[in-house]
Write a protein that holds these residues in place. Sequence first.
Motif, PDB file in Angstrom:
ATOM      1  N   THR A  55     105.708  45.417  -7.357  1.00 48.19           N
ATOM      2  CA  THR A  55     107.169  45.454  -7.444  1.00 48.19           C
ATOM      3  C   THR A  55     107.746  44.053  -7.602  1.00 48.19           C
ATOM      4  N   SER A  93     109.904  49.467 -10.472  1.00 53.81           N
ATOM      5  CA  SER A  93     111.009  50.088  -9.752  1.00 53.81           C
ATOM      6  C   SER A  93     110.760  51.591  -9.706  1.00 53.81           C
ATOM      7  N   SER A 119     112.418  55.379  -8.347  1.00 53.32           N
ATOM      8  CA  SER A 119     113.565  56.105  -7.809  1.00 53.32           C
ATOM      9  C   SER A 119     113.258  57.590  -7.874  1.00 53.32           C
TER      10      SER A 119
END
Length: 109
Positions: free
Chosen positions: A7, A83, A85
């Motif tokens: 990340t 990333s 989500s």
Amino acid sequence: MSMLMTTTPTVEGRPVRQYLGVVTSEAVMGTNLFSDFFASVRDIVGGRSGSYEQILRDAKSEAMAELAEQAGQLGADAIVGISLSHQVIGGDKKTMLVVLASGTAVRLG
């Protein structure tokens, strides 16, 4: 050789030699009526929903594997700036979980 995935925007001690582009993936996982029922009970009485947690883990694993596959096709040995989500889709029924992943495919020095 396995794909290094992080990340962070860089890898300590390994400078980015070449940026190959952004890679993205999506994993859509359906839940079942049984999981939805027990999740509803957990909403009322509190606690963790193990069935939803497992579905999210599975979706994350699939999204990350697809990300690594795409980067590998570009000739990358790493993906930086990953990333993750997630979203729930399906209105009040909440029957689908979506995990989105993106990062930058690179060749390290």
